[in-house]
Enzyme design. Structure first.
Site, PDB file in Angstrom:
ATOM      1  N   CYS A 123       0.818  -1.215   0.000  1.00 33.51           N
ATOM      2  CA  CYS A 123       0.000   0.000   0.000  1.00 33.51           C
ATOM      3  C   CYS A 123       0.857   1.273   0.000  1.00 33.51           C
ATOM      4  O   CYS A 123       0.326   2.366  -0.202  1.00 33.51           O
ATOM      5  CB  CYS A 123      -0.941  -0.001   1.191  1.00 33.51           C
ATOM      6  SG  CYS A 123      -1.855  -1.537   1.322  1.00 33.51           S
ATOM      7  N   HIS A 134      -3.316   6.824   2.744  1.00 32.17           N
ATOM      8  CA  HIS A 134      -3.745   5.544   2.168  1.00 32.17           C
ATOM      9  C   HIS A 134      -5.084   5.173   2.790  1.00 32.17           C
ATOM     10  O   HIS A 134      -5.273   5.239   4.002  1.00 32.17           O
ATOM     11  CB  HIS A 134      -2.694   4.469   2.457  1.00 32.17           C
ATOM     12  CG  HIS A 134      -3.205   3.085   2.239  1.00 32.17           C
ATOM     13  ND1 HIS A 134      -3.864   2.719   1.090  1.00 32.17           N
ATOM     14  CD2 HIS A 134      -3.198   1.980   3.031  1.00 32.17           C
ATOM     15  CE1 HIS A 134      -4.231   1.451   1.182  1.00 32.17           C
ATOM     16  NE2 HIS A 134      -3.835   0.984   2.354  1.00 32.17           N
ATOM     17  N   ASN A 168     -10.346  -0.720   0.211  1.00 26.23           N
ATOM     18  CA  ASN A 168      -8.893  -0.542   0.252  1.00 26.23           C
ATOM     19  C   ASN A 168      -8.313  -1.014  -1.081  1.00 26.23           C
ATOM     20  O   ASN A 168      -8.316  -2.205  -1.359  1.00 26.23           O
ATOM     21  CB  ASN A 168      -8.338  -1.359   1.422  1.00 26.23           C
ATOM     22  CG  ASN A 168      -6.824  -1.259   1.528  1.00 26.23           C
ATOM     23  OD1 ASN A 168      -6.154  -0.773   0.633  1.00 26.23           O
ATOM     24  ND2 ASN A 168      -6.293  -1.765   2.635  1.00 26.23           N
TER      25      ASN A 168
HETATM   26  N1  ACO Z   1     -18.279  -9.597   9.385  1.00 28.61           N
HETATM   27  C1  ACO Z   1     -18.724  -9.992  10.588  1.00 28.61           C
HETATM   28  N2  ACO Z   1     -17.887 -10.400  11.556  1.00 28.61           N
HETATM   29  C2  ACO Z   1     -16.566 -10.391  11.286  1.00 28.61           C
HETATM   30  C3  ACO Z   1     -16.048 -10.004  10.038  1.00 28.61           C
HETATM   31  C4  ACO Z   1     -16.972  -9.588   9.062  1.00 28.61           C
HETATM   32  N3  ACO Z   1     -16.590  -9.181   7.846  1.00 28.61           N
HETATM   33  N4  ACO Z   1     -14.710 -10.099  10.080  1.00 28.61           N
HETATM   34  C5  ACO Z   1     -14.377 -10.541  11.306  1.00 28.61           C
HETATM   35  N5  ACO Z   1     -15.504 -10.737  12.037  1.00 28.61           N
HETATM   36  C6  ACO Z   1     -15.624 -11.213  13.397  1.00 28.61           C
HETATM   37  C7  ACO Z   1     -14.472 -12.090  13.808  1.00 28.61           C
HETATM   38  O1  ACO Z   1     -14.673 -13.416  13.412  1.00 28.61           O
HETATM   39  C8  ACO Z   1     -14.492 -11.933  15.292  1.00 28.61           C
HETATM   40  O2  ACO Z   1     -15.489 -12.766  15.812  1.00 28.61           O
HETATM   41  P1  ACO Z   1     -15.257 -13.527  17.213  1.00 28.61           P
HETATM   42  O3  ACO Z   1     -15.098 -12.438  18.226  1.00 28.61           O
HETATM   43  O4  ACO Z   1     -16.517 -14.331  17.345  1.00 28.61           O
HETATM   44  O5  ACO Z   1     -14.021 -14.337  17.018  1.00 28.61           O
HETATM   45  C9  ACO Z   1     -14.942 -10.483  15.504  1.00 28.61           C
HETATM   46  O6  ACO Z   1     -15.580 -10.088  14.269  1.00 28.61           O
HETATM   47  C10 ACO Z   1     -13.815  -9.540  15.787  1.00 28.61           C
HETATM   48  O7  ACO Z   1     -12.758  -9.773  14.850  1.00 28.61           O
HETATM   49  P2  ACO Z   1     -11.495  -8.881  14.807  1.00 28.61           P
HETATM   50  O8  ACO Z   1     -10.595  -9.315  13.686  1.00 28.61           O
HETATM   51  O9  ACO Z   1     -10.915  -8.805  16.186  1.00 28.61           O
HETATM   52  O10 ACO Z   1     -12.164  -7.502  14.409  1.00 28.61           O
HETATM   53  P3  ACO Z   1     -11.597  -6.073  14.598  1.00 28.61           P
HETATM   54  O11 ACO Z   1     -12.466  -5.338  15.521  1.00 28.61           O
HETATM   55  O12 ACO Z   1     -10.130  -6.075  14.835  1.00 28.61           O
HETATM   56  O13 ACO Z   1     -11.845  -5.476  13.154  1.00 28.61           O
HETATM   57  C11 ACO Z   1     -10.614  -4.992  11.158  1.00 28.61           C
HETATM   58  C12 ACO Z   1     -11.245  -6.072  12.017  1.00 28.61           C
HETATM   59  C13 ACO Z   1     -11.709  -4.067  10.643  1.00 28.61           C
HETATM   60  C14 ACO Z   1      -9.921  -5.625   9.970  1.00 28.61           C
HETATM   61  C15 ACO Z   1      -9.624  -4.212  12.028  1.00 28.61           C
HETATM   62  O14 ACO Z   1      -8.731  -5.065  12.665  1.00 28.61           O
HETATM   63  C16 ACO Z   1      -8.841  -3.231  11.255  1.00 28.61           C
HETATM   64  O15 ACO Z   1      -9.361  -2.237  10.817  1.00 28.61           O
HETATM   65  N6  ACO Z   1      -7.552  -3.476  11.075  1.00 28.61           N
HETATM   66  C17 ACO Z   1      -6.725  -2.652  10.237  1.00 28.61           C
HETATM   67  C18 ACO Z   1      -6.285  -3.465   9.155  1.00 28.61           C
HETATM   68  C19 ACO Z   1      -6.706  -2.945   7.833  1.00 28.61           C
HETATM   69  O16 ACO Z   1      -7.405  -1.984   7.643  1.00 28.61           O
HETATM   70  N7  ACO Z   1      -6.186  -3.642   6.875  1.00 28.61           N
HETATM   71  C20 ACO Z   1      -6.402  -3.301   5.552  1.00 28.61           C
HETATM   72  C21 ACO Z   1      -5.277  -3.758   4.755  1.00 28.61           C
HETATM   73  S1  ACO Z   1      -3.775  -3.331   5.366  1.00 28.61           S
HETATM   74  C22 ACO Z   1      -3.269  -2.022   4.625  1.00 28.61           C
HETATM   75  O17 ACO Z   1      -3.869  -1.496   3.739  1.00 28.61           O
HETATM   76  C23 ACO Z   1      -1.988  -1.522   5.061  1.00 28.61           C
END
Ligand code: ACO
Length: 321
Positions: free
Chosen positions: A111, A248, A278
């Site tokens: 990215c 980004h 993204n």
């Molecule tokens: N829909 C519903 N539930 C979901 C989904 C979904 N799409 N995805 C995950 N869950 C569930 C998980 O299974 C988990 O359930 P559980 O508690 O029963 O195990 C729960 O939601 C929480 O999962 P987490 O992964 O802990 O969710 P989090 O609150 O961390 O959010 C997210 C996930 C949005 C990806 C967050 O971690 C984030 O924003 N991270 C930044 C990473 C990012 O943006 N990456 C993009 C690419 S990287 C880049 O561009 C550099």
């Protein structure tokens, strides 16, 4: 000499996939996706590859700049979803454009790819090696996405953005920073093709994207403000002088957290993630292109662009539009 943006262009595949569409293939909902990421929909390719998206964005940037393909000295394409291991997609773009005088190569900085490409061009211009360059961020991440994994498949989209840079005696890039931390490589990874070796008797395997979302979140929220502060310190430019921070577009919550840490209002952080998801290396030029289309950018504006991604990598540019 510095690199100055002479024209910008972008292109996304026509097909839009909404959060409700994804809720039909994995257990998720528009409410979950939007509240955690700010994403409503994304464009997904129905056949166009990274090279095709890149070429169309490049054509538009060339048109906007008034530069002819044969005037280009250099083409750099940042991508983590190339169509081939080789030849590079940049060489494919060069051929499609007829940019016969340009050297062309891809870079892999995820990215941060567009920012890395811009900084490489700045280095060449400062050294007086080249005068006119095309940089592109282009991705078809849909082909490396595991469409059964709800934790990643809701996040990404396909698209491309490009900029023509010209060597200039004033304005343009005022300063830049870049960094990498390979020890955090496992936080966000995608194996391309592995094994497949007659000595081991193994068949080739293709990997999908895997991510530790919280690790990436923490990393981004730390690195964006750090890079911005460093640029401001190096240039002596104050926060008040920055019109926009063009970050980004990984996740709207990351952008909000970075804005808060910098003590800057969200109105200085334009976003387009709701409509594109993204798009990795394409997200910054896609956003810049939209901002220009909306008349948000005026000559002389001071902007900071900041990208971060797999590697982990990060980079930022302070420039005068
Ligand atoms: N829909 C519903 N539930 C979901 C989904 C979904 N799409 N995805 C995950 N869950 C569930 C998980 O299974 C988990 O359930 P559980 O508690 O029963 O195990 C729960 O939601 C929480 O999962 P987490 O992964 O802990 O969710 P989090 O609150 O961390 O959010 C997210 C996930 C949005 C990806 C967050 O971690 C984030 O924003 N991270 C930044 C990473 C990012 O943006 N990456 C993009 C690419 S990287 C880049 O561009 C550099």
């Amino acid at each position: 000499m510095t690199a100055k943006i002479a024209g910008i262009g972008a292109y996304v595949p026509e097909r839009i996939v909404t959060n409700d569409d994804l809720a039909k293939i994995v257990e998720t909902s528009d409410e979950w996706i939007y509240s955690r990421t700010g994403i409503r929909e994304r464009h997904i390719s129905t056949g166009e590859g990274t090279k095709e998206l890149a070429t169309e964005a490049a054509r538009r940037a060339l048109l906007a700049s008034g530069v002819r393909p044969e005037d280009l000295d250099l083409i750099i394409l940042g991508t983590s979803s190339p169509d081939h291991n080789f030849p590079s997609d940049a060489c494919g773009v060069q051929a499609a454009l007829g940019a016969v005088n340009a050297v062309a190569f891809d870079i892999s900085a995820a990215c941060a790819g567009f920012i890395f490409a811009m900084n490489i061009v700045q280095g060449f211009f400062m050294a007086g090696v080249y005068k006119t360059a095309l940089i592109i961020g282009a991705e078809t991440l849909s082909k490396v996405t595991d469409w059964g994994d709800r934790s990643t498949c809701v996040l990404f989209g396909d698209g491309a953005g490009a900029a023509v840079l010209k060597s200039s005696e004033d304005g343009g890039i005022l300063d830049m920073v870049m960094g990498a931390d390979g020890t955090k490589g496992s936080a966000l990874s995608c194996t391309s093709r592995t094994l497949g070796n007659f000595l081991l008797g193994t068949a080739p395997q293709t990997g999908f994207m895997a991510m530790d979302g919280q690790e990436v979140f923490r990393f981004a929220v730390r690195k964006i403000p750090e890079s911005v502060e460093l640029l401001l310190k190096k240039t002596g430019i104050s926060r008040q002088e920055i019109k926009y921070y063009v970050l980004h577009q990984a996740n709207e919550r990351i952008i909000e957290a970075a804005a808060k840490r910098l003590g800057e209002p969200m109105k200085k952080f334009p976003t387009s993630i709701a409509r594109y998801g993204n798009t990795s290396s394409a997200s910054i030029p896609l956003l810049l292109n939209e901002m220009q289309g909306r008349g948000m950018l005026e000559k002389g504006d001071t902007l900071i662009l900041s990208g971060f991604g797999a590697g982990m990598t990060w980079g930022a540019v302070l420039l005068e539009w």
